[in-house]
Write an enzyme that holds these catalytic residues in place. Structure first.
Site, mmCIF file in Angstrom:
data_model
loop_
_atom_site.group_PDB
_atom_site.id
_atom_site.type_symbol
_atom_site.label_atom_id
_atom_site.label_comp_id
_atom_site.label_asym_id
_atom_site.label_seq_id
_atom_site.Cartn_x
_atom_site.Cartn_y
_atom_site.Cartn_z
ATOM 1 N N TYR A 145 0.814 -1.215 0.000
ATOM 2 C CA TYR A 145 0.000 0.000 0.000
ATOM 3 C C TYR A 145 0.846 1.263 0.000
ATOM 4 O O TYR A 145 0.338 2.355 -0.281
ATOM 5 C CB TYR A 145 -0.946 0.013 1.204
ATOM 6 N N ASP A 257 -11.066 -9.424 7.012
ATOM 7 C CA ASP A 257 -12.428 -9.402 6.478
ATOM 8 C C ASP A 257 -12.977 -10.820 6.372
ATOM 9 O O ASP A 257 -14.146 -11.079 6.667
ATOM 10 C CB ASP A 257 -12.453 -8.734 5.099
#
Length: 372
Positions: A145, A257
């Site tokens: 990222y 998640d």
């Protein structure tokens, strides 16, 4: 950070459902201030599209000041299609990623705990869910990222190429691994390090450094390794096998998640993002639910606020020094669920869901009951 015993909390609702769930978490924080004499001073601050419309900045100066003066930050959510009106450069300058990096929030904790009250509505079977209690430690300020170079380029033949760089250094790996080892040592003494060392050089270095750190500093902790694809399968097949899991930025984002299926819903998951400890052992800390801005339900008053409320429990334990109050709040959430409170995401078929505010009411009522 404040120099008195009064702790300062910056509350930033953000975008989408963020302000709705954060409002309920703020009510809970106020309850502890009023009923348990929690010495906390709350400052509300703007972030995102509304802030940009008013000031031209996603994070206006007064919000930055609130963040810099806070002992803890309670954050809601960011993103959504309506933010397209914010120019890309302004969005990048005020992004949550950049905020995490600027505060050096390198360790993200995501506890995964099952509640028996949700066994009937959870996507996984009860025999899989029984006794699940583990923590994912995600490296948060490095990796793909943030790696450079990155971008989209047009090639000589007119086609385009998108590229990102996944990069880790020894220190970036070791400091998050050390945090995870210390956490495992305080729990059941088991750490599973997740990587993709069979195909990625960054993961080869990750595994080598974790092994070396284990040998040097944490031989008393049981260490295992797992490839990320297998880890994703094991989280839904047998999540009870894990105690603490440590992994890199992108793998941690995805796996946490996935792990929401063990907790019943993404709306149930809290998180804490922590920076390095100072000389007094205090860390810069940002607390937020794991879920995103959910623009499809924003403004409808149906979002699950428990991820945000449980983030306050993490704040009580990790920043505010009130572990007994953290336990009380976690018990109150369990009590509210046991008494039947369900938002739409965790409601069994045929059960009428409650609103976001009504779930906040249920937790506050449980706190009143449990506190006598």
């Amino acid at each position: 950070m404040s120099g008195t015993n009064m702790m300062r909390v910056a509350v930033i609702g953000g975008e989408g459902i963020g302000p709705e769930v954060t409002a309920q978490a703020s009510r809970v924080l106020a309850w502890f201030s009023e009923r348990r004499r929690l010495p906390v001073e709350v400052a509300e601050a703007e972030f995102g599209l509304d802030a940009y419309r008013r000031t031209g900045k996603v994070i206006p100066p007064e919000t930055r000041a609130a963040i810099e003066g806070a002992d803890a930050i309670l954050f809601g959510a960011t993103g959504g299609p309506e933010t397209a009106e914010v120019p890309p450069e302004a969005r990048r300058e005020g992004s949550l990623l950049k905020l995490r990096r600027s505060l050096d929030l390198y360790a993200n904790l995501r506890p995964i705990v099952t509640d028996p009250a949700l066994y009937d509505s959870a996507p996984l079977k009860e025999r899989v869910l029984n006794g699940v209690d583990f923590v994912i430690v995600r490296e948060l300020s490095s990796g793909i990222y943030f790696g450079e170079p990155r971008g989209i380029e047009t090639r000589p033949d007119g086609s385009r190429r998108g590229f990102n760089t996944n990069s880790y250094t020894t220190e970036e790996i070791r400091r998050v691994a050390r945090f995870a080892f210390e956490l495992a040592r305080s729990r059941r003494g088991r750490l599973c390090s997740v990587d993709k060392a069979n195909v990625m050089e960054a993961s080869v270095l990750w595994r080598e450094e974790v092994i070396a750190l284990h040998a040097e500093e944490f031989p008393d902790v049981e260490l295992s390794h797992m490839y990320v694809d297998n880890a994703a399968m094991q989280i839904v097949r047998a999540p009870g096998q894990f105690d603490v899991m440590v992994t890199d930025n992108i793998f941690g984002d995805i796996l946490s998640d996935c792990a929401a299926m063990a907790a019943g819903s993404l709306g149930m998951l809290p998180s804490a993002s922590l920076g390095p400890a100072d000389a007094q052992g205090r860390r810069t800390a940002l607390y937020e639910p794991v879920h995103g801005s959910a623009p499809d339900i924003a403004g409808r008053g149906i979002a699950n606020p428990l991820g945000s409320i449980l983030s306050v429990a993490m704040m009580l334990r990790l920043t505010l020094g009130r572990p007994d109050d953290a336990i009380l709040l976690e018990r109150a959430v369990g009590d509210a669920l046991a008494h039947g409170a369900r938002t739409a995401d965790i409601a069994e078929p045929g059960r009428a869901p409650v609103s976001t505010a009504a779930m906040g009411d249920a937790v506050l009522a449980s706190l009143d009951r449990l506190a006598g």
